[in-house]
Design an enzyme around this catalytic site. Structure first.
Site, mmCIF file in Angstrom:
data_model
loop_
_atom_site.group_PDB
_atom_site.id
_atom_site.type_symbol
_atom_site.label_atom_id
_atom_site.label_comp_id
_atom_site.label_asym_id
_atom_site.label_seq_id
_atom_site.Cartn_x
_atom_site.Cartn_y
_atom_site.Cartn_z
ATOM 1 N N GLY A 148 0.704 -1.106 0.063
ATOM 2 C CA GLY A 148 -0.036 -0.042 -0.083
ATOM 3 C C GLY A 148 0.836 1.202 -0.098
ATOM 4 O O GLY A 148 0.430 2.436 0.586
ATOM 5 N N MET A 200 -4.221 -6.593 -7.216
ATOM 6 C CA MET A 200 -3.454 -7.842 -7.951
ATOM 7 C C MET A 200 -4.564 -8.750 -8.892
ATOM 8 O O MET A 200 -4.214 -9.802 -8.981
ATOM 9 C CB MET A 200 -2.504 -8.471 -7.298
ATOM 10 C CG MET A 200 -1.187 -7.660 -6.822
ATOM 11 S SD MET A 200 -0.397 -7.099 -8.382
ATOM 12 C CE MET A 200 0.833 -5.845 -7.606
ATOM 13 N N HIS A 240 0.505 1.446 -13.075
ATOM 14 C CA HIS A 240 1.472 0.262 -13.594
ATOM 15 C C HIS A 240 3.164 0.776 -13.629
ATOM 16 O O HIS A 240 3.358 1.831 -14.230
ATOM 17 C CB HIS A 240 0.990 0.088 -15.212
ATOM 18 C CG HIS A 240 1.578 -1.205 -15.518
ATOM 19 N ND1 HIS A 240 1.638 -2.374 -15.032
ATOM 20 C CD2 HIS A 240 2.817 -1.416 -16.557
ATOM 21 C CE1 HIS A 240 2.412 -3.500 -15.896
ATOM 22 N NE2 HIS A 240 2.971 -2.697 -16.456
HETATM 23 C C1 GAR Z 1 3.324 -1.014 -7.597
HETATM 24 O O1 GAR Z 1 4.730 -1.025 -7.889
HETATM 25 C C2 GAR Z 1 2.343 -0.998 -8.646
HETATM 26 O O2 GAR Z 1 2.796 -0.121 -9.646
HETATM 27 C C3 GAR Z 1 2.231 -2.368 -8.912
HETATM 28 O O3 GAR Z 1 2.271 -3.160 -7.811
HETATM 29 C C4 GAR Z 1 3.068 -2.122 -6.874
HETATM 30 C C5 GAR Z 1 2.167 -2.362 -5.470
HETATM 31 O O4 GAR Z 1 2.908 -1.579 -4.364
HETATM 32 N N1 GAR Z 1 1.227 -2.733 -9.732
HETATM 33 C C6 GAR Z 1 1.074 -3.528 -10.750
HETATM 34 O O5 GAR Z 1 2.085 -4.293 -10.945
HETATM 35 C C7 GAR Z 1 -0.131 -3.828 -11.450
HETATM 36 N N2 GAR Z 1 -0.052 -4.526 -12.677
HETATM 37 P P1 GAR Z 1 1.896 -0.867 -2.962
HETATM 38 O O6 GAR Z 1 1.070 -2.072 -2.740
HETATM 39 O O7 GAR Z 1 3.077 -0.619 -2.240
HETATM 40 O O8 GAR Z 1 1.332 0.317 -3.968
#
Ligand code: GAR
Length: 208
Positions: A12, A91, A110
Site C-alpha cells: 500500500g 492484483m 502500472h
Molecule cells: C506497485 O509497484 C504497482 O505499480 C504495482 O504493484 C506495486 C504495489 O505496491 N502494480 C502492478 O504491477 C499492477 N499491474 P504498493 O502496494 O506498495 O502500492
C-alpha cells in the site's frame, strides 16, 4: 466532492502516497472514503485504518464463479457511491461488468512505460525483472484508465526513470516507485477530481 475508493492487495505505498497528497491538500475536489483489499492481511489495510478510512475485504476465492465475484465487486462499489476507483497495487483482474459500470472512472498505476512490460502476467516485481532482462536503459510508470484490455486503457500520465548498472528488480522497483509512481498517481487522481482529463477515441487530453 468526488468519492474515491482505492483498491489494494499488498503493502500500500501507493495508497500512502494518495493519503499524503490528500493531507497536503493536493486532491482538491476528492476524498478517499473507502479502501477495499483483495487480501485480508494486506498492510495497506493498516495504512487506511491509521488514517481513519473505512476498509472492506473482497476475495476472488470466496466466489465459485468469476462472474459472481465481478457482480459482487460492482455492487459494493455502487453501494459506496464510487465516483473514482483507483487500483493501487490491486492484483486481481477486474471483470467486464465492473469495467463497463465505471468506464473512464477507474485509474490504474502500472510500474513500466506502457506499452512496454505490460499486459497479463506483468505485475509487481515481475515487471522489473523483465525490464532488466531486456536491458532497457529507461523504464518508468504509467497512470492510465482501465478498459477491457489488460493495461490497454487511455494513458493519463507517464514518467521515465533511468535504469542503472547493478540494479536488481527490488532496487529498480523502489526507484520507480519513488521517482514515478508516488508522484504521478496522486497527480492523475487530482486531475480527474478537477475534471481536467478529457478522453477522445482512447486518447486523453489534460485541460488547463
Ligand atoms: C506497485 O509497484 C504497482 O505499480 C504495482 O504493484 C506495486 C504495489 O505496491 N502494480 C502492478 O504491477 C499492477 N499491474 P504498493 O502496494 O506498495 O502500492
Amino acid at each position: 466532492m468526488k468519492n474515491i475508493i482505492v483498491l489494494v492487495s499488498g503493502g500500500g505505498t501507493n495508497l500512502q502516497a494518495l493519503l499524503d497528497a490528500q493531507d497536503r491538500g493536493e486532491i482538491k475536489n476528492g476524498k478517499i472514503t473507502c479502501v477495499i483489499s483483495s487480501n485480508p492481511n494486506a498492510y495497506a489495510l493498516t495504512r487506511a485504518a491509521n488514517h481513519g478510512v473505512e476498509t472492506e475485504v473482497i476475495r476472488r476465492r470466496d466466489f465459485a464463479a468469476f462472474d459472481d465475484y465481478d457482480a459482487a465487486l460492482t455492487a459494493l462499489l455502487q453501494q459506496k457511491n464510487a465516483d473514482l476507483i483507483v487500483l493501487a497495487g490491486f492484483m486481481t483482474i477486474l471483470g467486464s461488468r465492473v469495467i463497463r459500470a465505471f468506464e473512464n472512472r477507474i485509474i490504474n498505476i502500472h510500474p513500466a512505460l506502457i506499452p512496454s512490460f505490460c499486459g497479463e502476467g506483468y505485475y509487481g516485481l515481475r515487471v522489473h525483472e523483465e525490464a532488466l532482462k531486456k536491458g532497457v536503459k529507461v523504464t518508468g510508470a504509467t497512470a492510465h484508465f482501465v478498459n477491457e484490455i489488460c493495461d490497454g486503457g487511455p494513458i493519463i500520465i507517464q514518467k521515465a526513470v533511468e535504469v542503472r548498472s547493478g540494479d536488481t528488480p527490488a532496487i529498480l522497483q523502489k526507484r520507480v516507485m519513488e521517482q514515478a509512481e508516488w508522484q504521478i498517481l496522486p497527480k492523475a487522481v487530482a486531475l480527474f477530481c478537477e475534471d481536467k482529463i478529457k478522453v477522445t477515441d482512447g486518447i486523453t487530453e489534460i485541460l488547463d
